[in-house]
Write an enzyme that holds these catalytic residues in place. Structure first.
Site, PDB file in Angstrom:
ATOM      1  CG  ASN A  14      -1.914   1.000   1.368  1.00 41.14           C
ATOM      2  OD1 ASN A  14      -2.375   1.228   2.483  1.00 41.14           O
ATOM      3  ND2 ASN A  14      -2.326   1.655   0.308  1.00 41.14           N
ATOM      4  CG  ASN A  65      -7.928   8.715   0.153  1.00 44.17           C
ATOM      5  OD1 ASN A  65      -7.260   7.815   0.672  1.00 44.17           O
ATOM      6  ND2 ASN A  65      -9.039   9.197   0.706  1.00 44.17           N
ATOM      7  CB  CYS A  74      -3.220   6.023   6.492  1.00 41.12           C
ATOM      8  SG  CYS A  74      -2.431   4.954   5.267  1.00 41.12           S
ATOM      9  CG  ASN A  76      -1.011  -0.813   5.173  1.00 46.08           C
ATOM     10  OD1 ASN A  76      -0.639  -1.686   5.953  1.00 46.08           O
ATOM     11  ND2 ASN A  76      -1.962  -1.025   4.286  1.00 46.08           N
ATOM     12  CG  HIS A 166     -13.051   0.352   7.102  1.00 46.06           C
ATOM     13  ND1 HIS A 166     -12.120   0.158   6.114  1.00 46.06           N
ATOM     14  CD2 HIS A 166     -12.478   1.221   7.983  1.00 46.06           C
ATOM     15  CE1 HIS A 166     -11.025   0.852   6.387  1.00 46.06           C
ATOM     16  NE2 HIS A 166     -11.226   1.511   7.508  1.00 46.06           N
ATOM     17  CD  GLU A 215      -7.012   2.161   0.819  1.00 47.72           C
ATOM     18  OE1 GLU A 215      -6.965   3.395   0.973  1.00 47.72           O
ATOM     19  OE2 GLU A 215      -6.073   1.394   1.087  1.00 47.72           O
ATOM     20  NE  ARG A 216     -13.202   7.821   2.943  1.00 46.85           N
ATOM     21  CZ  ARG A 216     -13.508   8.344   4.139  1.00 46.85           C
ATOM     22  NH1 ARG A 216     -14.731   8.835   4.351  1.00 46.85           N
ATOM     23  NH2 ARG A 216     -12.622   8.358   5.114  1.00 46.85           N
ATOM     24  CB  CYS A 224      -6.765  -1.232   3.364  1.00 48.71           C
ATOM     25  SG  CYS A 224      -7.597   0.107   4.225  1.00 48.71           S
ATOM     26  N   GLY A 225      -4.516  -1.065   6.065  1.00 48.91           N
ATOM     27  CA  GLY A 225      -4.333  -1.416   7.468  1.00 48.91           C
ATOM     28  C   GLY A 225      -5.599  -1.231   8.289  1.00 48.91           C
ATOM     29  CB  THR A 226      -8.000   1.578   8.655  1.00 48.30           C
ATOM     30  OG1 THR A 226      -8.021   1.876   7.242  1.00 48.30           O
ATOM     31  CG2 THR A 226      -7.132   2.593   9.377  1.00 48.30           C
ATOM     32  N   GLY A 227      -8.485  -1.189   7.089  1.00 48.54           N
ATOM     33  CA  GLY A 227      -9.436  -2.172   6.555  1.00 48.54           C
ATOM     34  C   GLY A 227      -9.227  -3.547   7.147  1.00 48.54           C
TER      35      GLY A 227
HETATM   36  N1  LIG Z   1      -4.731   2.539   3.102  1.00 49.41           N
HETATM   37  C1  LIG Z   1      -5.066   3.082   4.410  1.00 49.41           C
HETATM   38  C2  LIG Z   1      -6.478   3.537   4.524  1.00 49.41           C
HETATM   39  C3  LIG Z   1      -6.700   4.819   3.825  1.00 49.41           C
HETATM   40  C4  LIG Z   1      -8.096   5.260   4.119  1.00 49.41           C
HETATM   41  C5  LIG Z   1      -8.638   6.155   3.048  1.00 49.41           C
HETATM   42  N2  LIG Z   1      -8.822   5.447   1.789  1.00 49.41           N
HETATM   43  C6  LIG Z   1      -9.950   6.755   3.501  1.00 49.41           C
HETATM   44  O1  LIG Z   1     -10.417   6.384   4.589  1.00 49.41           O
HETATM   45  O2  LIG Z   1     -10.465   7.584   2.769  1.00 49.41           O
HETATM   46  C7  LIG Z   1      -4.737   2.116   5.535  1.00 49.41           C
HETATM   47  O3  LIG Z   1      -3.745   1.391   5.396  1.00 49.41           O
HETATM   48  O4  LIG Z   1      -5.447   2.131   6.556  1.00 49.41           O
END
Ligand SMILES: N[C@H](CCC[C@H](N)C(=O)O)C(=O)O
Length: 283
Positions: A14, A65, A74, A76, A166, A215-216, A224-227
């Site tokens: 990522n 983004n 984020c 990652n 999410h 990802e949004r 995606c770490g939060t994902g």
């Molecule tokens: N890639 C990121 C998440 C980005 C989140 C972003 N896409 C949003 O919430 O708009 C991660 O590793 O958590």
């Protein structure tokens, strides 16, 4: 013309463009993210991440983004920020605090044999399941496996926030999912006041889950770490898996634990520097 020094890094593929703003912050950051993220005419990445001073924590992180929208967190990226600040001598601490738009996160840095950071554990805080706080428009207090009509038929969505929204869809076979078509449709669904990141997850075992993510604001990313944290929480609350799981993403694995002790989610994974460069801003 403005020349911007950057470091390209990735957290299990990522990939973001990291810009130190300890002394100076570029203007028009949304436009800059679109420009620099372009994989043909820019540096190429899933977005840009700024490393800034903070009066509340050791450092501050801002995430934009690829479409220029600003993200609140984020996972990652936070690991790569930890690597950046330690390896570049901005700190000699191995436990650092990071201010984000979704609160202060705690990073524990792990060094490789070369004395540089190769892995980071991030305290991602407490997941949010209340629909009002995700946010997602839903009469119920929680959205758990809620049936949602789509062009691909009815899917069942669990809504979780890890500081960003999410929507998790559990599937029997990831290979059968139209991630780009259904992911985009669900990202933009009007049940999300602020859009959402969409994860498709296939439970492999009580401690193993495979996932892909749309990802949004960035489209499908390699990880995606939060994902991954959101998927782990959704799997636990729906009794599909335990609270300590390995999430298998296209770009690599993340170890996630949703602690029984403090209710926080802990994410452990790699952080990699690719190259440094100077970007001559075109606009
Ligand atoms: N890639 C990121 C998440 C980005 C989140 C972003 N896409 C949003 O919430 O708009 C991660 O590793 O958590």
């Amino acid at each position: 013309m403005e020349s911007i020094r950057f470091t390209k890094m990735h957290g299990i593929s990522n990939d973001y463009i990291y810009i130190s703003c300890m002394d100076h912050e570029p203007e028009r950051l949304s436009e800059l993210s679109v420009e620099m993220s372009d994989r043909h005419t820019g540096v190429g990445g899933d977005g840009i991440i700024l490393i800034c001073p903070s009066d509340k924590a050791d450092f501050k992180m801002r995430v934009f983004n690829a479409d220029g929208s600003e993200a609140k967190m984020c996972g990652n990226g936070s690991r790569c920020v930890g690597k950046y600040v330690y390896d570049n001598g901005l700190t000699d601490k191995k436990a650092i605090t990071l201010e984000t738009l979704s609160g202060i996160k705690i990073l524990n840095l792990h060094l490789g044999c070369n004395g540089k950071v190769d892995k980071v554990t991030v305290d991602m805080g407490v997941p949010e399941l209340n629909t009002a706080d995700v946010p997602v428009t839903c009469d119920a207090l929680h959205m758990i496996d809620a049936p949602i009509a789509t062009s691909a038929g009815t899917v069942h969505i669990t809504a979780v926030s890890m500081g960003n929204p999410h929507g998790i869809v559990f599937v029997d076979d990831l290979r059968q999912v139209d991630v780009h078509g259904l992911g985009r449709e669900l990202e933009l669904h009007d049940m999300w006041p602020d859009r959402a990141n969409i994860e498709f997850a296939q439970v492999l075992s009580p401690d193993g889950i495979a996932m892909r993510v749309w990802e949004r604001g960035s489209g499908e990313t390699m990880a995606c770490g939060t994902g991954a944290c959101a998927v782990a929480v959704a799997a636990a609350v729906t009794s599909r898996a335990g609270r300590r799981v390995t999430i298998h993403l296209l770009g690599g694995d993340l170890d996630i634990e949703w602690s029984h002790c403090d209710g926080h989610v802990y994410m452990t994974g790699g952080a990699t520097k690719v190259f440094e460069g100077v970007y001559d801003r075109v606009s």
